[in-house]
Each structure stands twice: as C-alpha cells, then as structure tokens.
Design an enzyme around this catalytic site. Structure first.
Site, mmCIF file in Angstrom:
data_model
loop_
_atom_site.group_PDB
_atom_site.id
_atom_site.type_symbol
_atom_site.label_atom_id
_atom_site.label_comp_id
_atom_site.label_asym_id
_atom_site.label_seq_id
_atom_site.Cartn_x
_atom_site.Cartn_y
_atom_site.Cartn_z
ATOM 1 N N LYS A 151 0.827 -1.218 0.000
ATOM 2 C CA LYS A 151 0.000 0.000 0.000
ATOM 3 C C LYS A 151 0.860 1.266 0.000
ATOM 4 C CE LYS A 151 -2.119 -1.650 3.585
ATOM 5 N NZ LYS A 151 -1.626 -3.035 3.509
ATOM 6 N N ILE A 152 1.861 1.305 0.893
ATOM 7 C CA ILE A 152 2.678 2.519 1.005
ATOM 8 C C ILE A 152 3.628 2.629 -0.187
ATOM 9 C CG2 ILE A 152 4.362 3.754 2.430
ATOM 10 C CD1 ILE A 152 3.022 2.331 4.878
ATOM 11 N N ASP A 171 9.475 -6.511 -5.403
ATOM 12 C CA ASP A 171 8.539 -7.130 -4.467
ATOM 13 C C ASP A 171 8.213 -8.511 -5.006
ATOM 14 O OD1 ASP A 171 6.347 -7.989 -2.954
ATOM 15 O OD2 ASP A 171 5.680 -5.932 -2.596
ATOM 16 N N CYS A 230 11.539 4.471 6.027
ATOM 17 C CA CYS A 230 10.432 4.798 6.928
ATOM 18 C C CYS A 230 9.568 3.556 7.111
ATOM 19 C CB CYS A 230 9.595 5.945 6.362
ATOM 20 S SG CYS A 230 10.500 7.492 6.247
ATOM 21 N N ARG A 232 10.751 -0.162 8.649
ATOM 22 C CA ARG A 232 11.068 -0.790 9.930
ATOM 23 C C ARG A 232 12.574 -0.787 10.137
ATOM 24 N NH1 ARG A 232 7.011 0.161 11.671
ATOM 25 N NH2 ARG A 232 5.377 -1.134 12.542
ATOM 26 N N ASP A 256 13.513 6.951 9.705
ATOM 27 C CA ASP A 256 12.455 7.189 10.695
ATOM 28 C C ASP A 256 12.343 6.045 11.699
ATOM 29 O OD1 ASP A 256 10.072 8.606 11.677
ATOM 30 O OD2 ASP A 256 8.884 7.002 10.782
ATOM 31 N N GLU A 261 14.081 0.763 19.487
ATOM 32 C CA GLU A 261 13.417 2.044 19.764
ATOM 33 C C GLU A 261 12.862 2.028 21.175
ATOM 34 O OE1 GLU A 261 10.477 2.624 16.714
ATOM 35 O OE2 GLU A 261 11.929 2.593 15.113
ATOM 36 N N HIS A 280 10.390 7.792 14.545
ATOM 37 C CA HIS A 280 9.275 6.912 14.153
ATOM 38 C C HIS A 280 7.940 7.674 14.125
ATOM 39 C CE1 HIS A 280 7.902 2.444 14.117
ATOM 40 N NE2 HIS A 280 7.103 3.199 13.381
ATOM 41 N N GLY A 282 6.362 8.317 11.124
ATOM 42 C CA GLY A 282 5.754 8.109 9.805
ATOM 43 C C GLY A 282 4.229 8.119 9.838
HETATM 44 P P1 NAD Z 1 1.828 -3.827 2.889
HETATM 45 O O1 NAD Z 1 1.622 -5.138 3.553
HETATM 46 O O2 NAD Z 1 0.694 -3.223 2.128
HETATM 47 O O3 NAD Z 1 3.072 -3.919 1.896
HETATM 48 C C1 NAD Z 1 4.253 -4.581 2.228
HETATM 49 C C2 NAD Z 1 4.813 -5.126 0.922
HETATM 50 O O4 NAD Z 1 6.096 -5.690 1.211
HETATM 51 C C3 NAD Z 1 3.945 -6.239 0.306
HETATM 52 O O5 NAD Z 1 3.610 -5.929 -1.024
HETATM 53 C C4 NAD Z 1 4.847 -7.478 0.380
HETATM 54 O O6 NAD Z 1 4.680 -8.340 -0.729
HETATM 55 C C5 NAD Z 1 6.217 -6.834 0.384
HETATM 56 N N1 NAD Z 1 7.273 -7.702 0.896
HETATM 57 C C6 NAD Z 1 7.210 -8.585 1.915
HETATM 58 N N2 NAD Z 1 8.399 -9.200 2.057
HETATM 59 C C7 NAD Z 1 9.209 -8.689 1.095
HETATM 60 C C8 NAD Z 1 10.548 -8.921 0.735
HETATM 61 N N3 NAD Z 1 11.281 -9.840 1.369
HETATM 62 N N4 NAD Z 1 11.060 -8.221 -0.290
HETATM 63 C C9 NAD Z 1 10.322 -7.295 -0.952
HETATM 64 N N5 NAD Z 1 9.030 -7.042 -0.665
HETATM 65 C C10 NAD Z 1 8.490 -7.740 0.350
HETATM 66 O O7 NAD Z 1 2.347 -2.832 4.030
HETATM 67 P P2 NAD Z 1 2.361 -1.240 4.009
HETATM 68 O O8 NAD Z 1 1.131 -0.747 4.677
HETATM 69 O O9 NAD Z 1 2.699 -0.765 2.654
HETATM 70 O O10 NAD Z 1 3.581 -0.966 5.021
HETATM 71 C C11 NAD Z 1 4.925 -1.155 4.627
HETATM 72 C C12 NAD Z 1 5.869 -1.003 5.819
HETATM 73 O O11 NAD Z 1 5.772 0.304 6.346
HETATM 74 C C13 NAD Z 1 5.581 -1.940 6.990
HETATM 75 O O12 NAD Z 1 6.799 -2.410 7.529
HETATM 76 C C14 NAD Z 1 4.959 -1.050 8.014
HETATM 77 O O13 NAD Z 1 5.138 -1.529 9.312
HETATM 78 C C15 NAD Z 1 5.735 0.230 7.756
HETATM 79 N N6 NAD Z 1 5.071 1.424 8.295
HETATM 80 C C16 NAD Z 1 5.841 2.313 8.993
HETATM 81 C C17 NAD Z 1 5.233 3.450 9.502
HETATM 82 C C18 NAD Z 1 6.044 4.460 10.276
HETATM 83 O O14 NAD Z 1 5.517 5.027 11.222
HETATM 84 N N7 NAD Z 1 7.263 4.732 9.914
HETATM 85 C C19 NAD Z 1 3.858 3.668 9.318
HETATM 86 C C20 NAD Z 1 3.131 2.746 8.593
HETATM 87 C C21 NAD Z 1 3.744 1.609 8.082
#
Ligand code: NAD
Length: 317
Positions: A151-152, A171, A230, A232, A256, A261, A280, A282
């Site tokens: 999604k992000i 991905d 941003c 993990r 971030d 942490e 953190h 984000g």
């Molecule tokens: P999501 O589940 O929609 O997308 C994650 C993507 O990563 C998926 O498409 C998955 O196929 C892919 N993926 C998994 N393992 C992989 C690998 N080994 N190599 C390449 N791609 C791989 O999640 P999202 O909502 O897009 O969130 C993404 C990340 O952002 C998560 O780690 C989430 O925790 C982090 N996040 C951080 C903050 C922050 O405050 N900084 C806020 C929101 C989300």
C-alpha cells in the site's frame, strides 16, 4: 450484567475510544511495564495497543480472558502473534489507516535529505547564511527504487511518478500486472540496487527482510545513492549504513525507524549531517491517528459482540 472489559495500554485517539466506551468498561493505562501488564491482563477481554506496548508471550500466556488484541496501526511486530494464535486470541490491525501518512512522510524525508533542509535550517538558526553549502539534487528525472510495493510503496511510487521520476520496484510477492498498471517496472533486488539514484523501503520486518541491506548490498549500489527508510528498523544494518555514508558510497540517508526504539544517545546513525532522523513519526498525523483508532475500536467492538474482524492478521481456532 458485568460489562466486558477493554484495556487500552497506549495513547489512542478519543474518536476510537468513543466507539467502545458506552458498550464496555474501558480502562486507559498507558506506560505499563511487562510485569504490570502480566498482573492485570487476566481481567480483560480485549487489549488495544499502538506500538509502545510490547505484547510478549509472557503477557499472552496469562491472558486467560483475552479474545482480541487490536493494534492501532499496521505493523504487528510488537505483538507475539504466534503466542496469541496458540492461545486462541485474534490479533487485528488497521492496514490502511496510516498509509497516506507514511507515504507522505517518506516523501518528505526524501526531499529533506536531497535538498539539505534540516542542515540548512540548523545553519540559519545559528545566524549563518551559507547558501553555497546546501546545493541539493532534483528528484525530476532520477530513478527511485521502491523496495516493497504494498500500500505505502505503491503510493510513494505514484507520488514519484507525479514528480517526473522513473520508478523501479522490487517485491517478490506482488502480482506484476498490478505494478505495471501503476507504471512501475519490477525487477530483482540487486538490479534495483545497481540502478536506483534513491532507494526507499516499504517492507515489513520478517526473517527474510532482517539485515536485508548490509555492506555487501551497499557495495553494489550506485556511488552517491540516497537511502530512505520509513518502514522498519532492522531491515538495514545500521553500522553498515553509517559506514557507507562516511565513506561516500551513500550521499545521504533519511531514517524514521531503528533496530531498537527508543534509540540510545550513542546510536550509530546519530551525529552525522548526512543522516537525517525522525523518531518513528511516519504514521503521526492527526488524520492517521484517528483512522487507526476508529478502525481497531470497531473491530474490537464487533468481535466482543460476537461478530467478525475485517482485518485479522491470524486465524486462531
Ligand atoms: P503492505 O503489507 O501493504 O506492503 C508490504 C509489501 O512488502 C507487500 O507488497 C509485500 O509483498 C512486500 N514484501 C514482503 N516481504 C518482502 C521482501 N522480502 N522483499 C520485498 N518485498 C516484500 O504494508 P504497508 O502498509 O505498505 O507498510 C509497509 C511497511 O511500512 C511496513 O513495515 C509497516 O510496518 C511500515 N510502516 C511504517 C510506519 C512508520 O511510522 N514509519 C507507518 C506505517 C507503516
């Protein structure tokens, strides 16, 4: 009849609490230690957390009444999901509530590091006027490598395309038709690392992604690349990132999220102008905090009333 009891152990938006307050007994106790949680968790039917509370197997082990754990956010790495599943506890999250906030922060960090904004700000605050010191680079025409096209990652890609960047993505789990539709060319990780001018990470922390980017991977990147994380902490080996910035392989990094942490004062990513950091934040927008609190409170309400959760991350018996 006694009301079912919900414990909220991190700060969440009142808009979420309003959804459950009248139906259940809601206790808000942020900042509890593991021992304190172990003492009281047996009294609760549901637990709601953000990212501050670590819901360990020790806590879950004694949570005999607990039916559901709600994580007001996306990542559930602060919850021992395996232990919850074994205990028959559903874990739910808010997969979309902070997508926009995280994507916008990633982009803000990308612009901040490529245009030297934090350093220029610090300089002018000291009364200096050093325009020559802060020449940046334009994003237009550059190649952005997006690791993780969920999604992000997809949203960041759209912003980048809007800025006139070329976007390449990695991905292994995404349907390549979808990425083509968004306008992203999906390639192998090493190929992405070799070709990107800026690399941004949007993957979860898993066994497979822990230490994904280390000295060996930095060595295959373009000299002068920029890094944005941003997603993990733990995806990039922090010491190797510092070394890559110090030796000039990486022009700058914007971070971030950290392996541990809150970070300690001697964290290796601190103290360099070319590594900018945020604590953190984000997902820290007013809108996202409300979205995730409502999303999780609704699911906790539905499950406690005998319904189903729309975003369960496990399937306990
Ligand atoms: P999501 O589940 O929609 O997308 C994650 C993507 O990563 C998926 O498409 C998955 O196929 C892919 N993926 C998994 N393992 C992989 C690998 N080994 N190599 C390449 N791609 C791989 O999640 P999202 O909502 O897009 O969130 C993404 C990340 O952002 C998560 O780690 C989430 O925790 C982090 N996040 C951080 C903050 C922050 O405050 N900084 C806020 C929101 C989300």
């Amino acid at each position: 009849m006694n009301k079912l009891k919900i414990l909220i152990s991190d700060k969440i938006s009142e808009k979420g609490i309003d959804i459950i307050r009248t139906l259940f007994q809601v206790d808000i106790k942020p900042g509890l230690t593991e021992t304190e949680l172990i003492d009281i968790i047996k009294n609760y039917d549901a637990l709601i957390v953000r990212s501050e509370t670590n819901v360990t197997s020790n806590i879950i082990h004694v949570a005999n009444r607990l039916k559901i754990i709600g994580r007001a956010g996306v990542g559930v790495d602060n919850i021992d999901v395996g232990a919850a599943t074994k205990k028959g506890i559903i874990v739910v999250n808010s997969p979309e509530g902070n997508t926009i906030a995280a994507a916008e922060h990633s982009f803000a960090m990308m612009l901040a590091i490529t245009r030297n904004i934090p350093n220029a700000h610090n300089s002018i605050q000291k009364g200096e006027w050093n325009r020559g010191l802060f020449t940046g680079i334009e994003l237009y025409g550059k190649t952005l490598g997006v690791v993780g096209l969920g999604k992000i990652g997809q949203r960041v890609s759209k912003y980048a395309l809007g800025m006139g960047m070329n976007v390449i993505g990695y991905d292994p789990y995404i349907n390549s038709g979808l990425s083509t539709k968004v306008g992203i060319n999906t390639i192998k990780l090493d190929e992405l690392l070799r070709n990107a001018d800026i690399i941004t990470f949007h993957i979860p922390l898993t066994n497979e992604t822990t230490n994904l980017i280390d000295k060996k991977k930095f060595n295959i990147m373009k000299t002068g690349v920029f890094i944005v994380n941003c997603a993990r902490g733990g995806i990039i080996v922090e010491k190797d990132l510092r070394d890559a910035v110090v030796n000039g392989k990486v022009s700058g990094a914007a971070v971030d999220v950290f392996s541990n942490e809150p970070i300690k004062k001697d964290n290796v990513l601190l103290g360099l102008d070319r590594i900018i950091t945020t604590p953190h934040i984000g997902a820290a927008t007013k809108e996202a905090k409300i979205n995730v609190a409502i999303d999780v409170a609704e699911q906790v309400r539905d499950v406690l009333l005998g319904g189903v959760a729309r975003s369960a991350v496990n399937t306990p018996n």
